[in-house]
Design a protein around this motif. Structure first.
Motif, short mmCIF file in Angstrom:
data_model
loop_
_atom_site.label_atom_id
_atom_site.label_comp_id
_atom_site.label_asym_id
_atom_site.label_seq_id
_atom_site.Cartn_x
_atom_site.Cartn_y
_atom_site.Cartn_z
N LEU A 142 0.85 -1.19 0.00
CA LEU A 142 0.00 0.00 0.00
C LEU A 142 0.88 1.24 0.00
O LEU A 142 1.76 1.40 0.85
N THR A 180 1.41 4.44 2.89
CA THR A 180 0.79 3.68 3.97
C THR A 180 -0.08 4.56 4.86
O THR A 180 -1.02 4.06 5.48
N ARG A 221 -2.03 8.55 4.99
CA ARG A 221 -2.36 9.80 4.31
C ARG A 221 -3.31 10.62 5.18
O ARG A 221 -4.23 10.07 5.78
N PHE A 241 -5.14 6.13 -2.15
CA PHE A 241 -4.01 5.24 -1.99
C PHE A 241 -3.85 4.42 -3.27
O PHE A 241 -4.75 4.40 -4.13
N ASN A 242 -2.73 3.71 -3.37
CA ASN A 242 -2.48 2.78 -4.47
C ASN A 242 -2.12 1.42 -3.88
O ASN A 242 -1.16 1.31 -3.11
N GLY A 264 -2.59 0.02 6.40
CA GLY A 264 -2.54 1.46 6.11
C GLY A 264 -3.36 2.22 7.12
O GLY A 264 -4.01 1.64 8.00
#
Length: 481
Positions: free
Chosen positions: A116, A119, A121, A129-130, A213
């Motif tokens: 992630l 991790t 934000r 997120f990605n 995350g």
């Protein structure tokens, strides 16, 4: 003379990371004892070995050698059949050397992971997120993605919750995380969550991978913004108090003193300012005559002249009209001096003092549009609008249009004088307003000049020409005859 090789027809399955052995028969078809050297050719030569690598064989006899398969556990070696060749080199008869081809099936193995990024934000409304899915196996991976948080305070939205990844590759899946409840005030609140990646081919779900995350929820109204708003409100309140209790009384007092000084009267005396047309434009005189003249007291202040500060062609501030009852001094004593009466008339008409300017012509609202059609060129193409000979235009608002997304340079000119220059690719619609109007005198050309670099810009690139335009809103002032 020479050699023959017999490889079993049974399919050989080699599991990556494990060792498999197969027996091969090598026969000497010559008439003398021969020494044979054996090796493997092809893409599999690095992980297929021959034991022993050299054998001595009597004429018309056979010996057994072993092929040892040790495929690496790596995504660089895909699952499936691999062709290889077993070469037998004769020392006694070079032309009798042979190469026997065969195949080996490399088994599939699965190995994947999920990461992630970032991790953590910080966000007020939602965070992005990605989720990165890595396929470290040697076969295609079809995986499903899930997300959850322990306190059920978050909503999750993957752009796609199922992804297929080739061996040795990675896939990026965007993820939007949104708090279910908004937080208007307060300190930051961390909300942890977990992303789960499951291989669909693994029915037992033994290869689940997870990534942790956190979304740090921030207050919509921060403490700094609240303090700033309170400070601004306090400053506005202080300015209003200063105006109403200090500045406004001082301005009114100073105005009374100036009017009294212009009329020659004591501002504190009873009946002061009789017949004065206290217009906003200042065109007033006192209606006081010589001794014996009865100065009439005006009962209403004169109306101020129109504020023409934005339109100088009107000839300055217009004089105000005198008070409605400002008839002071019409009955001068014994008719010896009628200056008192004349003073009252001047005060009523607003033609004395600074009020002589007056309005030279009418003011009306006008608008017009200038389109330009320019082919691609390094030169400027112009279009113009000419102001009538008996009028002056004061432009207050301009709407620049670039609906096709053309690229180039746009100029606004007063005749040949460039007033503004801007790049077309910085706007599609641009609305400009001016506190001080742009003046275009009688007979002046309002010019729009365009240098077309790329019609249609990067979006289409197929337009034949650049077609910007500008819409003008102005006040037309009729000049003196």
């Amino acid at each position: 003379m020479g050699a023959t090789v017999v490889i079993p027809d049974t399919d050989t399955l080699a599991v990556p990371g494990e060792e498999v052995r197969r027996t091969v028969q090598v026969r000497n078809t010559g008439t003398v004892v021969d020494r044979f050297e054996l090796d493997v050719l092809g893409e599999a030569k690095d992980w297929i070995a021959v034991e022993p690598a050299q054998v001595n064989v009597f004429p018309d006899q056979s010996v057994e050698v072993r092929l040892v398969f040790t495929p690496p556990r790596s995504p660089d070696l895909p699952a499936g059949e691999v062709v290889y060749g077993l070469r037998v080199m004769s020392h006694e008869d070079i032309e009798g050397s042979v190469v026997e081809e065969s195949t080996v099936t490399v088994g599939a193995f699965t190995d994947h992971g999920v990461t992630l990024l970032p991790t953590t934000r910080r966000a007020r409304l939602s965070g992005r997120f990605n989720a990165i899915v890595d396929n470290r196996g040697n076969a295609p991976l079809r995986a499903q993605l899930f997300a959850s948080d322990p306190d059920a305070k978050l909503d999750f939205a993957f752009r796609y919750d199922e992804v297929e990844v080739a061996h040795g590759k990675s896939a990026v899946v965007p993820l939007k995380v949104k708090p279910k409840a908004r937080m208007w005030r307060g300190p930051d609140a961390p909300l942890p969550f977990q992303v789960l990646c499951v291989d669909e081919a693994d029915e037992a779900d033994e290869t689940e991978q997870t990534a942790d995350g956190a979304l740090v929820q921030a207050a919509i109204v921060s403490d700094g913004v609240a303090k700033f708003a309170l400070a601004v409100a306090a400053a506005v309140a202080a300015l209003l108090a200063l105006w109403f209790f200090v500045l406004q009384p001082s301005v009114e007092s100073e105005a009374r003193k100036q009017v009294a000084a212009a009329t020659g009267q004591d501002p504190d005396a009873p009946g002061a300012g009789g017949g004065a047309g206290a217009g906003k434009g200042g065109g007033a005189t006192a209606g006081a005559g010589e001794p014996g003249a009865a100065a009439g007291a005006g009962t209403s202040a004169g109306t101020g002249g129109s504020d023409q500060s934005r339109f100088p062609a009107l000839g300055g501030p217009a004089g105000g009209t005198g008070g409605e009852d400002g008839t002071g001094g019409e009955d001068g004593a014994d008719g010896e001096d009628d200056s008192g009466g004349k003073g009252g008339e001047d005060a009523k008409s607003g033609q004395d003092g600074t009020g002589r300017g007056g309005i030279a012509g009418q003011v009306r609202a006008v608008d017009f549009r200038i389109p330009v059609d320019a082919e691609k060129s390094d030169a400027f193409v112009t279009a113009r609008f000419t102001v009538p000979e008996d009028q002056t235009y004061y432009v207050t608002d301009i709407m620049f249009e670039n609906t096709s997304g053309d690229m180039g340079v746009l100029r606004l000119q007063r005749g040949d004088s460039v007033l503004r220059a801007m790049s077309l690719d910085t706007f599609r619609d641009r609305d400009d307003h001016y506190a001080e109007p742009i003046e275009f005198g009688p007979g002046t050309d309002v010019v729009l000049a365009v240098r077309c670099d790329m019609p249609g810009g990067l979006t289409t690139g197929t337009a034949a020409s650049c077609t910007p335009a500008a819409f003008f809103s102005a006040r037309a002032v009729t000049t003196r005859s």
